[in-house]
Enzyme design. Structure first.
Site: not given
Ligand code: KE4
Length: 418
Positions: A145, A240, A268
């Site tokens: 993801y 990523d 994060k």
């Molecule tokens: P954000 O746009 O949510 O800050 O980051 C996207 C993203 C990009 N790359 C990786 C590997 C990620 O895990 C994420 C976002 N992680 C999720 C939880 N696995 C965020 C939680 C959510 O969507 O509320």
């Protein structure tokens, strides 16, 4: 019962104004059933529901809070920063300071630009890779993801590397025609996909440790092979590291595995729990970005002084503490304890872990999840999500968690054996 009713009523009220009552689907408890707990306070390794109950938190804002909740130095720095204003819409030396910390921590990053989320960081990195190579296609891996940009919300076809198919409504098939999905850790299929699309392949984007399909480690040599393929076919290799950055080591997964990408996405941890993302890499690629270059990328609150302050304090603390070995040992102890209990009671549980992140999957996951919740242990509410430890998860937390695991697994043991 009162706790359940409160959760239910809070969700009903929220749903009047917010779709699903939550601002991000994975918080909805849809994957585990029941009602999401609404929290109103968090300190250290714990957070507190509106119901007044205390939980040991292993979700930690999806990995952002490696120092735990409301870390005193982070709070102090924010209290000082916020009195000076919340956003200037103009450059600050704080942004330079955070960028310098990131560049010094991650050798492959010669320059870095801040965004407000990981999604924006990934979108920007992919756009940059396409501009740099003049090619359009990207390869991602199934199970990964990378945020919710249209062309990345794709699912793989039948196992082979296939052209992505939108896995959400609202994304025209056309938007995903440049996205190829390959099986993670399968070099043979990846090489075939790279060979097939090499003429128009701009980037390979990978979570160096998959953390959104449970924790899935790269096979020996897999990441190195990505580097070789990228070099051979003039493809930009994007790591990523939104989750693994500053999580696996102070130099992220690339430092941990000693494999160098061309671009890296972060998020994060570098915001200490405030909204942030970042993408960075080789100067020869980053220089294509506006205003010096002609790849447009922007953000009203990108690099805002409040998130950047939390990020600076967090990275400085990590640099000083270098907590990674201790974090790894604590996580190992917790995961070994869970495995032992699963064997003792014959409960089907699979634990994957690396450094201070772990995933727990089971055919009884929902029962395990809610059993632990009842004992005051909060895991990420999906078996496809990762769980995390912080520097402030203490021995007492681990012991309490393993006691809860013992109680839940002993109750489930019978049902597991049918
Ligand atoms: P954000 O746009 O949510 O800050 O980051 C996207 C993203 C990009 N790359 C990786 C590997 C990620 O895990 C994420 C976002 N992680 C999720 C939880 N696995 C965020 C939680 C959510 O969507 O509320």
């Amino acid at each position: 019962m009162a706790v359940l009713n409160l959760a239910k009523n809070l969700l009903i009220e929220a749903k009047k104004y917010i779709p699903g009552g939550i601002n991000s689907p994975v918080r909805s408890f849809k994957a585990v059933g029941g009602y999401p707990i609404f929290f109103n306070k968090a300190v250290g390794s714990k957070f507190y529901g509106e119901c007044g109950r205390e939980f040991i938190d292993y979700c930690l804002s999806w990995g952002a809070l490696i120092l735990g909740h409301a870390y005193p130095k982070v709070i102090d720095s924010l209290e000082k920063a916020i009195k000076k204003g919340t956003s200037f819409g103009a450059p600050t030396i704080l942004e330079t300071e955070l960028a310098k910390l990131i560049v010094e921590a991650v050798p492959s990053i010669e320059q870095v630009r801040l965004t407000n989320s990981g999604t924006e960081a990934v979108m920007s990195a992919v756009r940059l890779a396409r501009a740099y190579t003049g090619k359009n296609k990207i390869i991602k891996f199934d199970g990964s993801y990378h945020g919710h940009a249209d062309y990345l919300l794709v699912k793989g076809g039948s196992g082979q590397a296939t052209l992505g198919i939108p896995d959400t409504k609202g994304v025209p098939r056309d938007f995903t025609k440049h996205t190829i999905v390959a099986p993670f850790n399968d070099m043979k299929k990846l090489k075939a996909a790279v060979k097939e699309h090499q003429k128009d392949l701009a980037a390979i984007i990978v979570e160096p440790v998959e953390a959104n399909y449970g924790v899935i480690l790269p096979k020996q040599g897999f990441l190195e092979s990505l580097r070789q393929l990228a070099d051979k076919y003039n493809i930009v290799l994007i790591f990523d590291e939104v989750i693994t950055g500053f999580r696996l080591s102070y130099g992220g997964a690339q430092g941990y595995f000693n494999v160098t990408p061309d671009l890296t996405c972060l998020g994060k941890i570098i915001g200490g729990g405030l909204p942030i993302g970042a993408f960075g890499g080789k100067r020869e690629i980053m220089r294509l970005l506006a205003p010096e270059g002609d790849v447009y990328q922007a953000g009203t609150l990108s690099g805002n002084p409040i998130a950047v302050t939390a990020g600076i304090t967090t990275l400085k603390e990590l640099k000083k503490m270098n907590p990674y070995e201790v974090l790894q040992k604590k996580t190992q102890e917790l995961c070994d304890g869970i495995r032992l209990n699963a064997q003792k009671y014959g409960v089907d549980v699979k634990i994957n872990h690396i450094a201070s992140m772990f995933s727990l999957s089971s055919n009884l996951f929902k029962k395990v999840y809610h059993g632990l919740l009842k004992e005051g242990v909060y895991l990420s509410p999906s078996e496809f999500e990762s769980n995390f430890l912080s520097t402030v998860h203490a021995r007492d937390d681990i012991e309490k968690t393993l006691k809860a695991v013992d109680k839940v697994f002993s109750a489930l043991g019978g049902s597991a054996s049918g």
